[in-house]
Every structure is written in C-alpha cells, then in structure tokens.
Design a protein around this motif. Structure first.
Motif, PDB file in Angstrom:
ATOM      1  N   SER A  53       0.814  -1.015   0.089  1.00  0.00           N
ATOM      2  CA  SER A  53       0.001  -0.019  -0.081  1.00  0.00           C
ATOM      3  C   SER A  53       0.865   1.273   0.106  1.00  0.00           C
ATOM      4  O   SER A  53       2.164   0.973   0.552  1.00  0.00           O
ATOM      5  N   PRO A  54       0.238   2.183  -0.524  1.00  0.00           N
ATOM      6  CA  PRO A  54       0.984   3.442  -0.499  1.00  0.00           C
ATOM      7  C   PRO A  54       1.252   4.140   0.842  1.00  0.00           C
ATOM      8  O   PRO A  54       0.702   3.855   1.649  1.00  0.00           O
ATOM      9  N   VAL A  55       2.272   4.848   0.950  1.00  0.00           N
ATOM     10  CA  VAL A  55       2.629   5.651   2.325  1.00  0.00           C
ATOM     11  C   VAL A  55       1.494   6.855   2.501  1.00  0.00           C
ATOM     12  O   VAL A  55       1.500   7.691   1.502  1.00  0.00           O
ATOM     13  N   HIS A  56       0.805   6.926   3.423  1.00  0.00           N
ATOM     14  CA  HIS A  56      -0.127   7.976   3.790  1.00  0.00           C
ATOM     15  C   HIS A  56       0.763   8.976   4.656  1.00  0.00           C
ATOM     16  O   HIS A  56       0.264   8.941   5.896  1.00  0.00           O
ATOM     17  N   ALA A  57       1.754   9.807   4.396  1.00  0.00           N
ATOM     18  CA  ALA A  57       2.728  10.388   4.986  1.00  0.00           C
ATOM     19  C   ALA A  57       1.769  11.839   5.327  1.00  0.00           C
ATOM     20  O   ALA A  57       0.964  12.443   4.403  1.00  0.00           O
ATOM     21  N   GLU A  58       2.251  12.447   6.371  1.00  0.00           N
ATOM     22  CA  GLU A  58       1.711  13.859   6.405  1.00  0.00           C
ATOM     23  C   GLU A  58       2.951  14.831   6.364  1.00  0.00           C
ATOM     24  O   GLU A  58       3.985  14.499   6.321  1.00  0.00           O
ATOM     25  N   ALA A  59       2.481  16.024   6.214  1.00  0.00           N
ATOM     26  CA  ALA A  59       3.465  17.165   6.324  1.00  0.00           C
ATOM     27  C   ALA A  59       4.423  17.097   7.157  1.00  0.00           C
ATOM     28  O   ALA A  59       3.930  17.066   8.452  1.00  0.00           O
ATOM     29  N   GLY A  60       5.863  17.116   6.950  1.00  0.00           N
ATOM     30  CA  GLY A  60       6.653  17.091   8.101  1.00  0.00           C
ATOM     31  C   GLY A  60       7.430  15.686   8.380  1.00  0.00           C
ATOM     32  O   GLY A  60       8.314  15.533   8.918  1.00  0.00           O
ATOM     33  N   ASP A  61       6.579  14.591   7.971  1.00  0.00           N
ATOM     34  CA  ASP A  61       7.344  13.351   7.636  1.00  0.00           C
ATOM     35  C   ASP A  61       8.239  13.287   6.728  1.00  0.00           C
ATOM     36  O   ASP A  61       8.318  13.824   5.925  1.00  0.00           O
ATOM     37  N   CYS A  62       9.376  12.046   7.067  1.00  0.00           N
ATOM     38  CA  CYS A  62      10.350  11.737   6.175  1.00  0.00           C
ATOM     39  C   CYS A  62       9.971  10.746   5.609  1.00  0.00           C
ATOM     40  O   CYS A  62       9.515   9.708   6.068  1.00  0.00           O
ATOM     41  N   ASP A  75       8.650   4.387   1.721  1.00  0.00           N
ATOM     42  CA  ASP A  75       8.593   4.087   3.189  1.00  0.00           C
ATOM     43  C   ASP A  75       8.649   5.271   4.150  1.00  0.00           C
ATOM     44  O   ASP A  75       9.488   5.821   3.678  1.00  0.00           O
ATOM     45  N   THR A  76       7.968   5.402   5.190  1.00  0.00           N
ATOM     46  CA  THR A  76       8.001   6.231   6.324  1.00  0.00           C
ATOM     47  C   THR A  76       9.315   6.051   6.807  1.00  0.00           C
ATOM     48  O   THR A  76       9.420   5.005   7.166  1.00  0.00           O
ATOM     49  N   LYS A  77      10.078   7.103   7.046  1.00  0.00           N
ATOM     50  CA  LYS A  77      11.406   6.952   7.977  1.00  0.00           C
ATOM     51  C   LYS A  77      11.344   8.016   9.067  1.00  0.00           C
ATOM     52  O   LYS A  77      10.614   9.109   8.690  1.00  0.00           O
ATOM     53  N   ASP A  78      12.162   7.848   9.864  1.00  0.00           N
ATOM     54  CA  ASP A  78      12.477   9.035  11.046  1.00  0.00           C
ATOM     55  C   ASP A  78      13.459   9.812  10.309  1.00  0.00           C
ATOM     56  O   ASP A  78      14.223   9.351   9.318  1.00  0.00           O
ATOM     57  N   CYS A  79      13.221  11.257  10.530  1.00  0.00           N
ATOM     58  CA  CYS A  79      13.837  12.350   9.656  1.00  0.00           C
ATOM     59  C   CYS A  79      15.320  12.131  10.026  1.00  0.00           C
ATOM     60  O   CYS A  79      16.125  12.415   9.053  1.00  0.00           O
ATOM     61  N   GLY A  80      15.796  11.569  11.288  1.00  0.00           N
ATOM     62  CA  GLY A  80      17.122  11.322  11.300  1.00  0.00           C
ATOM     63  C   GLY A  80      17.797  10.121  10.906  1.00  0.00           C
ATOM     64  O   GLY A  80      18.896  10.035  10.893  1.00  0.00           O
ATOM     65  N   ASP A  81      17.030   9.358  10.276  1.00  0.00           N
ATOM     66  CA  ASP A  81      17.309   7.886   9.462  1.00  0.00           C
ATOM     67  C   ASP A  81      18.275   8.509   8.327  1.00  0.00           C
ATOM     68  O   ASP A  81      17.843   9.242   7.708  1.00  0.00           O
ATOM     69  N   LYS A  82      19.117   7.564   8.376  1.00  0.00           N
ATOM     70  CA  LYS A  82      20.051   7.732   7.104  1.00  0.00           C
ATOM     71  C   LYS A  82      19.613   7.488   5.847  1.00  0.00           C
ATOM     72  O   LYS A  82      20.083   7.775   4.797  1.00  0.00           O
ATOM     73  N   ASP A  83      18.554   6.496   5.847  1.00  0.00           N
ATOM     74  CA  ASP A  83      18.081   6.169   4.542  1.00  0.00           C
ATOM     75  C   ASP A  83      17.005   7.178   4.151  1.00  0.00           C
ATOM     76  O   ASP A  83      16.358   7.080   2.956  1.00  0.00           O
ATOM     77  N   ALA A  84      16.460   8.190   4.876  1.00  0.00           N
ATOM     78  CA  ALA A  84      15.437   9.099   4.610  1.00  0.00           C
ATOM     79  C   ALA A  84      15.924  10.120   3.538  1.00  0.00           C
ATOM     80  O   ALA A  84      16.987  10.542   3.607  1.00  0.00           O
ATOM     81  N   ASN A  85      15.564  10.229   2.210  1.00  0.00           N
ATOM     82  CA  ASN A  85      15.985  10.979   1.390  1.00  0.00           C
ATOM     83  C   ASN A  85      15.007  12.186   0.876  1.00  0.00           C
ATOM     84  O   ASN A  85      15.325  12.906   0.304  1.00  0.00           O
ATOM     85  N   TYR A  86      13.758  12.162   1.389  1.00  0.00           N
ATOM     86  CA  TYR A  86      12.829  13.309   0.993  1.00  0.00           C
ATOM     87  C   TYR A  86      11.980  13.595   2.554  1.00  0.00           C
ATOM     88  O   TYR A  86      11.861  12.757   3.257  1.00  0.00           O
ATOM     89  N   LYS A  87      11.638  14.845   2.519  1.00  0.00           N
ATOM     90  CA  LYS A  87      10.696  15.466   3.597  1.00  0.00           C
ATOM     91  C   LYS A  87       9.521  15.709   3.016  1.00  0.00           C
ATOM     92  O   LYS A  87       9.394  16.447   1.821  1.00  0.00           O
ATOM     93  N   VAL A  88       8.326  15.272   3.405  1.00  0.00           N
ATOM     94  CA  VAL A  88       7.124  15.845   3.043  1.00  0.00           C
ATOM     95  C   VAL A  88       6.703  17.249   3.430  1.00  0.00           C
ATOM     96  O   VAL A  88       6.557  17.434   4.619  1.00  0.00           O
ATOM     97  N   ILE A  89       6.633  18.076   2.539  1.00  0.00           N
ATOM     98  CA  ILE A  89       6.231  19.459   2.683  1.00  0.00           C
ATOM     99  C   ILE A  89       5.060  19.830   2.762  1.00  0.00           C
ATOM    100  O   ILE A  89       4.274  20.522   3.696  1.00  0.00           O
ATOM    101  N   LYS A  90       4.275  19.057   1.813  1.00  0.00           N
ATOM    102  CA  LYS A  90       2.550  19.054   1.942  1.00  0.00           C
ATOM    103  C   LYS A  90       2.118  18.194   1.245  1.00  0.00           C
ATOM    104  O   LYS A  90       2.767  17.464   0.641  1.00  0.00           O
TER     105      LYS A  90
END
Length: 126
Positions: A53-62, A75-90
C-alpha cells in the motif's frame, strides 16, 4: 478341612470419558475449515495490500523513495534516519496532479483506498 477361598473384592468397570457428541466434532471441523479460508483470504488480499500500500505520510514526515518514476517504492522513515531521502512539505488531497506542488519540489501521486493525493517532497538535507 479345606480353607475357604479368600473373599474377592468387587470389580467395577473402569471409568471412561463420555463420548463427545458427533455434532461437536463436525462443528469443530467446520470452524477449522472456515478459519483456514479466512486466513487464506487475509493472506491473499489483506497482507499483500498492507505491504504494497502507498505511504500515507503527513507534512513534516520523512520518507525513503526508491524504485522507478513509474513504480516508486515509498517507506516512512524517521527524519534522522540515514535512509530518509525526502521530507513531505505538503499533501494535496483529491488529486493525482503532480503539478499541484510548487516549483522545485518533487511530487509523488498516491492512492489509499478511494482517497487520492500528491505528496510534495523536498530532498532531506544531511
């Protein structure tokens, strides 16, 4: 004189467990079959949907976005996670229009059940 035989202790039949009615056995078997069918349906549809299923992220999630443009894996990640490559702006709801995001942001169209939305993304600064 002959001795009389010793008295014999009375013998009682060995206790036995009452036989289970045939209806209970058939009912248990029926429940087992129903449980297996429900599990098979859950595996076929529920688990596959949960993992694909797709990620249902919110603004501010990485998130971590991999895969091709036509078939991204998110995949949703913690913003401090080295694998996070984007942050959801909106999140722009009720559209697949990736142009709804402002210039300079990446956009990713997603669908969750009947809900459709676009994730507007900025690269994570490390």
């Amino acid at each position: 004189m002959s001795a009389s035989p010793p008295p014999v202790a009375p013998q009682f039949p060995a206790p036995t467990a009452p036989a289970a009615p045939a209806k209970k056995g058939k009912f248990k078997k029926f429940l087992g079959i129903v449980a297996m069918l429900v599990a098979a349906v859950a595996v076929k549809f529920g688990i596959a949907y949960m993992f694909n299923s797709p990620v249902h992220a919110e603004a501010g999630d990485c998130v971590r976005v991999t895969g091709s443009d036509n078939n991204p894996d998110v995949d949703t990640k913690d913003c401090g996670d080295k694998d996070a490559n984007y942050k959801v702006i909106k999140v722009v709801k009720d559209t697949f229009d990736v142009n709804a995001c402002t210039v300079g942001e990446a956009a990713l169209a997603q669908e969750w059940d009947a809900e459709k939305f676009v994730l507007c993304l900025d690269p994570v600064k490390k």
